[in-house]
Design an enzyme around this catalytic site. Structure first.
Site, short mmCIF file in Angstrom:
data_model
loop_
_atom_site.label_atom_id
_atom_site.label_comp_id
_atom_site.label_asym_id
_atom_site.label_seq_id
_atom_site.Cartn_x
_atom_site.Cartn_y
_atom_site.Cartn_z
N HIS A 31 12.06 -3.88 -4.84
CA HIS A 31 11.26 -2.67 -5.09
C HIS A 31 11.91 -1.78 -6.14
O HIS A 31 11.21 -0.99 -6.78
CB HIS A 31 11.03 -1.91 -3.78
CG HIS A 31 9.90 -2.47 -2.97
ND1 HIS A 31 8.94 -1.68 -2.39
CD2 HIS A 31 9.56 -3.75 -2.67
CE1 HIS A 31 8.06 -2.45 -1.76
NE2 HIS A 31 8.42 -3.71 -1.91
N VAL B 202 9.95 -1.36 -10.49
CA VAL B 202 9.56 -0.02 -10.95
C VAL B 202 10.63 0.46 -11.94
O VAL B 202 11.76 0.73 -11.55
CB VAL B 202 9.45 0.97 -9.77
CG1 VAL B 202 9.11 2.37 -10.28
CG2 VAL B 202 8.39 0.50 -8.78
N ASP C 163 8.59 -14.70 9.64
CA ASP C 163 8.72 -16.12 9.97
C ASP C 163 8.93 -16.20 11.48
O ASP C 163 9.98 -15.83 11.99
CB ASP C 163 9.90 -16.73 9.21
CG ASP C 163 10.18 -18.18 9.62
OD1 ASP C 163 9.45 -18.72 10.47
OD2 ASP C 163 11.15 -18.75 9.09
#
Length: 265
Positions: A11, A15, A185
């Protein structure tokens, strides 16, 4: 925490590039990216990077950037849960700005993204379809909040295993429990392995943006390859992490070295 550190790195890099902009708190000239919907309540691990940076500062003050600390931490996080390791180039600088707007409006892929949308977002960052599928394999560890997958498990779609949907509904009511967590998962939620890809083939991807990687499209063959060849997945994941860590870095005279990752010098 390994999944959180990998998520934090991802993240950050999508950006403005890998510049530790995501670590900046609100300030006189900063509106923090932490408040963007894709980050708020979802991205964690800030305190781990803060602690690591504090230790580095004791040894060599003002030399190692927060961006480099985060990049190395992501590599170490993978290794700590049985994933691959890789060499990390150093020398990134930290940004003097953050972009809440970019973080809010499409720089980060949506959990409801189509395959074309995902490929476009990754492509904008110099990452191929294979890189994208390999990096998505980080969802072999970690958890997601109920509101991110509620639509998928209640829509009775043909792209989800009915038994899997039923199991997930037990922890994610249709009108409540937005923050309830479920493992990405179900089989080996704390181990870095290739079961994520086996899950997709069985229509047991938790997020829509997971399952679209195996839904009759151009990435099906890559998912199938990784489901049969864990060593290939590991090597491709490591290579893709290196590529991602080099998205638009600030170097040389660009950027600064923040001594405290959450604040400008």
């Amino acid at each position: 925490m390994a999944a959180s550190i990998l998520h934090l790195h991802f993240h950050d890099c999508f950006v403005q590039g890998c510049d530790a902009s995501i670590l900046l708190d609100d300030g006189p000239s900063i509106i923090s990216e932490k408040n963007a919907l894709p980050n708020k309540g979802s991205v964690r691990g800030y305190e781990v990077i803060k602690a690591a940076k504090s230790e580095v500062e004791k040894l060599c003050p003002g030399v190692v950037s927060c961006a480099d600390v985060l990049t190395v931490a992501a590599r170490d996080a993978s290794e700590m849960v049985g994933g691959p390791s890789w060499s990390v180039k150093l020398g990134r600088k930290d940004s003097t700005s953050a972009s809440l707007l970019l973080a809010k409006t499409g720089a980060l892929p949506s959990f409801k993204a189509s395959l074309d949308s995902l490929m476009s977002t990754f492509g904008d960052n110099g990452l191929s379809a294979r890189d994208m599928v390999a990096l998505s394999g980080a969802h072999t560890i970690g958890q997601a909040q109920c509101f991110l997958f509620r639509g998928r498990i209640y829509n009775n779609g043909s792209d989800i295993d009915a038994g899997f949907a039923s199991t997930r509904r037990r922890g994610c009511p249709i009108n409540d429990g937005n923050g309830n967590l479920a493992p990405l998962d179900l089989l080996t939620p704390n181990s870095f392995d290739y079961n994520y890809f086996k899950n997709l083939i069985q229509k047991k991807g938790l997020l829509e943006s997971d399952q679209v990687l195996f839904s009759g499209g151009s990435t099906d063959s890559i998912v199938r390859e990784y489901s049969n060849n864990p060593s290939k997945f590991n090597s491709d994941f490591a290579a893709a992490m290196v590529k991602m860590s080099e998205i638009r870095p600030l170097t040389g005279q660009e950027g600064v070295i923040r001594r405290i990752c959450g604040a400008l010098p």
